[in-house]
Design a protein around this motif. Structure first.
Motif, mmCIF file in Angstrom:
data_model
loop_
_atom_site.group_PDB
_atom_site.id
_atom_site.type_symbol
_atom_site.label_atom_id
_atom_site.label_comp_id
_atom_site.label_asym_id
_atom_site.label_seq_id
_atom_site.Cartn_x
_atom_site.Cartn_y
_atom_site.Cartn_z
ATOM 1 N N TRP A 86 3.833 2.164 1.415
ATOM 2 C CA TRP A 86 3.621 2.226 -0.028
ATOM 3 C C TRP A 86 3.540 0.833 -0.637
ATOM 4 O O TRP A 86 2.843 0.621 -1.640
ATOM 5 C CB TRP A 86 4.729 3.043 -0.670
ATOM 6 C CG TRP A 86 4.657 4.477 -0.248
ATOM 7 C CD1 TRP A 86 5.482 5.122 0.629
ATOM 8 C CD2 TRP A 86 3.675 5.433 -0.645
ATOM 9 N NE1 TRP A 86 5.088 6.421 0.803
ATOM 10 C CE2 TRP A 86 3.977 6.650 0.031
ATOM 11 C CE3 TRP A 86 2.578 5.401 -1.507
ATOM 12 C CZ2 TRP A 86 3.218 7.795 -0.134
ATOM 13 C CZ3 TRP A 86 1.814 6.543 -1.672
ATOM 14 C CH2 TRP A 86 2.133 7.719 -0.991
ATOM 15 N N ALA A 105 0.469 -0.419 -2.831
ATOM 16 C CA ALA A 105 0.685 -1.028 -4.142
ATOM 17 C C ALA A 105 -0.043 -2.370 -4.244
ATOM 18 O O ALA A 105 -0.652 -2.694 -5.283
ATOM 19 C CB ALA A 105 2.179 -1.218 -4.395
ATOM 20 N N LEU A 133 -3.699 -1.667 -4.788
ATOM 21 C CA LEU A 133 -3.937 -1.186 -6.149
ATOM 22 C C LEU A 133 -3.899 -2.334 -7.153
ATOM 23 O O LEU A 133 -4.731 -2.405 -8.063
ATOM 24 C CB LEU A 133 -2.905 -0.118 -6.521
ATOM 25 C CG LEU A 133 -3.081 1.255 -5.867
ATOM 26 C CD1 LEU A 133 -1.905 2.163 -6.236
ATOM 27 C CD2 LEU A 133 -4.399 1.894 -6.289
ATOM 28 N N ILE A 134 -2.929 -3.220 -6.992
ATOM 29 C CA ILE A 134 -2.828 -4.361 -7.909
ATOM 30 C C ILE A 134 -4.065 -5.242 -7.800
ATOM 31 O O ILE A 134 -4.620 -5.703 -8.802
ATOM 32 C CB ILE A 134 -1.554 -5.168 -7.619
ATOM 33 C CG1 ILE A 134 -0.317 -4.338 -7.956
ATOM 34 C CG2 ILE A 134 -1.552 -6.472 -8.413
ATOM 35 C CD1 ILE A 134 0.971 -4.932 -7.428
ATOM 36 N N PRO A 182 2.589 -0.422 -10.041
ATOM 37 C CA PRO A 182 2.710 -0.822 -8.636
ATOM 38 C C PRO A 182 3.709 -1.955 -8.433
ATOM 39 O O PRO A 182 4.378 -2.017 -7.394
ATOM 40 C CB PRO A 182 1.291 -1.257 -8.267
ATOM 41 C CG PRO A 182 0.407 -0.607 -9.259
ATOM 42 C CD PRO A 182 1.200 -0.504 -10.509
ATOM 43 N N LEU A 227 7.119 -0.570 -7.983
ATOM 44 C CA LEU A 227 7.326 -0.095 -6.614
ATOM 45 C C LEU A 227 7.696 -1.255 -5.692
ATOM 46 O O LEU A 227 8.610 -1.150 -4.863
ATOM 47 C CB LEU A 227 6.059 0.608 -6.119
ATOM 48 C CG LEU A 227 6.147 1.376 -4.792
ATOM 49 C CD1 LEU A 227 5.121 2.504 -4.781
ATOM 50 C CD2 LEU A 227 5.908 0.459 -3.588
ATOM 51 N N LEU A 228 7.000 -2.388 -5.836
ATOM 52 C CA LEU A 228 7.290 -3.551 -4.989
ATOM 53 C C LEU A 228 8.719 -4.041 -5.204
ATOM 54 O O LEU A 228 9.434 -4.357 -4.241
ATOM 55 C CB LEU A 228 6.301 -4.678 -5.303
ATOM 56 C CG LEU A 228 4.831 -4.438 -4.957
ATOM 57 C CD1 LEU A 228 3.981 -5.610 -5.436
ATOM 58 C CD2 LEU A 228 4.658 -4.245 -3.470
#
Length: 827
Positions: A276, A280, A283-284, A319, A322-323
């Motif tokens: 994930w 992320a 996505l970024i 995202p 999430l990181l």
């Protein structure tokens, strides 16, 4: 030239193409620019001790603000990260070197000499004084007329060329040379961060290069793009921030990769949610190109568009959440060892969280109206960019033993971190407290004097902390304890499987992950090497060439070439000369350059331009003639480019970048025309020359195909005929275009700045855009001429790939004209 001199020789560092040497050069040079930019920052802090001019005049303050921002963003942060990338990415993926070693050396020398060109701009009257965002119309000669301003713009353009070369190299290497069994999802997190970074760089820096070429045209030729009333200032904002917002993540992602590596190494725990985290990051990288307009909330863009950009800006923070949680949970589940590299990585996380939260304020339209142009933005920017880059310092401590074979002083490292972290927050948090101070202005309310003085003390303490780091590294390199191959307990990446420092060729055997773990087999794929280490690169002067016995077939890999340095030096002199060619403008001059009235006052500049151009041509030819051997990986994981040869892959990436450059030029034409009123523009009075040129170029694409077919049939005469016909058609195109320009300038009256048939900006866009295309045609003809001569001497009968790659470039140039013809001749 292929033998590499010993590391104690100056010549070694001028000719080396080895990725580890180039990485060291990047690291050392970027630290020099850290000192350069840091000294400028301290001058700014001295100025801010009291409201008013204390140390610098108003113009000098503006120059210092601009140069500090440019140096730190472009010449320190990213190059420092890519020093690690140059050194470590090939080791982490099991490659012997980067895909194009000479291109790697070229990227370094272009980077270094672009910084020198920026430094020289201080002594050419005045350098840029616009702020690091170089906003229009402040960036045009009417407001910054000095030669130094033009020199700074050309320095940035040269830097972007260096970045483009490096980007193509890393993309090709990571996609073409990963060790057997290493899929994309299996790569180390630092390499993943570099992959995402270079994908962003491929497109973002191409847009920035287009903006700089347009700005360079305004400053050197006198074109009207950014001084046009038809949206010129807004055009710069769009072009710059389409690059500028991805640049934030381009700077931060390598630091993020280091944080992820260090959190695993110093917690002894595998990264939580690794899949994930990778998603992320991707996505970024994609979303970074969809949020640029939040930097333009104060412009005249309509509210609906601003609202959409506000939504995408808030969305990109998800995202990142999430990181952050993945890193926190990785630490919670591990047993943390508080050594210096981890302290800097953890400190980077804390600083970035604060920077990210304060950035959300700026993503809201209403709050942005309040905060924009204040020290809130300055503080947020530094917490994100420099705060995230704190992890890069942790990376320097982490990999120092690998690069030098020596251990640093742990006590001094922790003292460095303590002073750094405290002084960082003294300096930049004070800016949040004094946020109403106007940005880039040294006059402010007396209410904030004490806060700014605290910030100045913090700035000097921050500078002192770096002196501790330099002392620690220098002392440890000279007399530090031997580090061994791996001084850390829980490393997970392949660079720790070789000696410290690594050998010149990286591996005795071929790395493979086919069994699910790192193993070494011989170069032909037989047997097991059990991971035996090669001898370290010790630099014994008597040995001359420090290469190991690694041989592919009957050829040794090459590691030395003088031509990257020579080509970069020639480019430097050409751009230095170009910066001062347009030293006076007179619209009444008898002889004109496209009607702008350019006269040359200082003969040294055109002399440097001519000498530099000749040097570039000579160096390019010698580059092509040099017997330099960079073997491809025989066995490698290459998805999604499994059946693409590395040189073709590199050409694809280059053309993808050039698509963005021309796309930006065409978009600029459409944008300005829409702002000027679409029907106020009229096609050129005579479209027949453009129509003929369209047929000429399309026919030349056919002759290139004939040349390639002849080469594959090993027909030397056919290849010569195909290349000769292509060159003849290319010169025909240029001849028609030259006649057309002459006719339009002297007979019709359409010059670069005058247009009796429509707005003057229409003429500017026509000449500059078709001129850029013409330069591409000229470059193609130079390559075709080189191939023709080499064919005459018997080359390309057994290896036709250079002809194929030239064909790809030539077809691209032809396709671009297919778009330009209707844009200027029909619509």
């Amino acid at each position: 030239m292929s033998d590499l001199p010993p590391s104690t020789s100056v010549r070694r560092w001028l000719v080396t193409t080895n990725h580890k040497d180039v990485g060291i050069l990047y690291l050392v040079t970027s630290l020099f620019f850290l000192l350069f930019g840091g000294v400028l920052a301290l001058l700014l802090r001295l100025q801010l001790l009291e409201p008013g001019a204390q140390v610098l005049t108003g113009m000098a303050y503006n120059e210092t603000v601009t140069a500090h921002g440019l140096i730190m963003v472009f010449w320190f942060l990213s190059p420092f990260a890519f020093g690690f990338a140059n050194y470590l990415v090939p080791l982490q993926i099991g490659a012997d070197d980067l895909a194009f070693p000479r291109l790697n050396a070229l990227s370094y020398w272009m980077y270094l000499l672009s910084g020198v060109l920026l430094g020289i701009s201080f002594f050419q009257g005045e350098t840029l004084a616009t702020g690091w965002t170089i906003y229009a119309p402040l960036n045009v000669p009417a407001y910054t007329p000095s030669v130094g301003g033009t020199g700074a713009v050309l320095a940035l353009a040269m830097f972007v060329v260096a970045v483009t070369a490096s980007t193509i190299n890393f993309l090709t290497t990571i996609h073409h040379s990963r060790a057997e069994g290493m899929g994309l999802m299996d790569m180390p997190m630092f390499t993943w961060s570099i992959l995402a970074t270079v994908w962003m760089m491929l497109f973002a820096f191409a847009a920035f290069l287009a903006a700089l070429l347009i700005l360079g045209s305004d400053r050197v030729l006198g074109s009207l793009y950014f001084q046009a009333v038809e949206g010129g200032s807004l055009l710069w904002g769009h072009l710059f921030w389409f690059f500028g917002h991805p640049e934030v993540y381009i700077v931060f992602f390598p630091a993020l990769g280091i944080m992820l590596e260090l959190f695993q190494s110093f917690s002894g725990n595998r990264l939580v949610g690794r899949k994930w985290v990778i998603i992320a990051i991707v996505l970024i990288a994609i979303q970074s190109f969809l949020v640029w307009m939040h930097h333009m909330f104060l412009t005249t863009i309509n509210l609906q568009t601003k609202t959409l950009m506000m939504a995408t800006t808030i969305g990109i923070s998800l995202p990142f959440d999430l990181l952050v949680f993945a890193m926190i949970y990785t630490l919670i589940k591990g047993r943390i060892r508080f050594e210096t590299p981890f302290l800097f990585a953890f400190g980077a996380l804390l600083l970035f969280i604060l920077g990210g939260i304060t950035g959300v304020f700026l993503g809201a339209i209403v709050l942005d109206y309040e905060f924009r142009g204040t020290y809130w933005v300055v503080a947020h920017f530094h917490y994100v960019m420099f705060g995230g880059a704190t992890a890069l310092i942790g990376g320097a401590y982490y990999w120092f033993p690998k690069m030098t074979g020596k251990l640093y002083d742990e006590f001094l490292g922790k003292v460095h971190f303590a002073i750094f972290f405290v002084s960082f927050n003294m300096l930049y948090f004070s800016m949040f407290m004094a946020w109403e101070t106007p940005r880039r202005v040294f006059r402010y309310s007396q209410d904030y004097v004490a806060i700014h003085q605290v910030g100045t003390v913090g700035g000097f303490l921050l500078g002192f902390s770096f002196l501790l780091m330099f002392y620690n590294f220098a002392k440890s390199y000279v007399s530090g304890e031997d580090a061994g191959d791996n001084p850390w307990a829980y490393t997970r990446t392949a660079e720790w499987a070789v000696s410290s420092p690594p050998p010149l060729e990286n591996w005795d055997g071929r790395p493979t992950y086919a069994s699910g773990r790192l193993e070494f087999v011989d170069r032909h794929g037989h047997g097991s090497d059990d991971g035996a280490h090669a001898a370290a690169d010790g630099g014994h002067a008597a040995e001359g060439n420090e290469a190991s016995d690694y041989v592919l077939g009957d050829k040794h890999p090459s590691h030395a070439s003088i031509w990257p340095f020579a080509l970069s030096l020639a480019t430097f002199f050409a751009l230095l000369g170009l910066s001062g060619v347009r030293s006076a403008v007179s619209v009444d001059a008898a002889e004109t350059l496209l009607g702008t009235g350019v006269s040359v006052a200082n003969p040294i500049y055109p002399t440097l331009l001519v000498l530099g151009a000749v040097g570039m041509l000579y160096s390019g030819i010698e580059w092509g003639r040099e017997d330099f051997y960079a073997p491809p990986a025989e066995v490698a994981s290459r998805w999604p480019f499994d059946h693409v040869e590395k040189n073709k892959l590199g050409m694809w990436f280059f053309l993808a970048s050039d698509v963005i450059v021309f796309g930006a030029f065409i978009s600029a034409a459409v944008f300005i025309r829409a702002n000027a009123g679409w029907r106020s523009w009229h096609p050129l009075p005579d479209s027949f020359p453009g129509l003929i040129n369209t047929f000429v170029l399309l026919t030349s694409s056919f002759t290139v195909i004939l040349a390639l077919v002849a080469a594959r049939r090993q027909s030397r005469k056919g290849l010569l005929g195909g290349l000769g016909a292509t060159m003849l058609l290319g010169f025909t195109f240029l001849g028609i275009k030259g006649w057309e320009w002459h006719h339009e300038i002297y007979d019709v009256g359409i010059t670069l700045t005058q247009n009796p048939h429509g707005p003057p900006i229409q003429a500017t866009i026509y000449y500059v855009t078709t001129g850029l295309h013409g330069i591409h045609v000229i470059l193609g003809l130079l390559v075709a001429g080189f191939l023709f001569v080499r064919t005459w001497r018997g080359h390309y009968m057994t290896d036709q790939r250079p002809v194929e790659y030239f064909g790809l470039y030539w077809h691209f140039v032809d396709i671009v004209w297919v778009f330009l013809f209707p844009l200027f001749y029909l619509f």
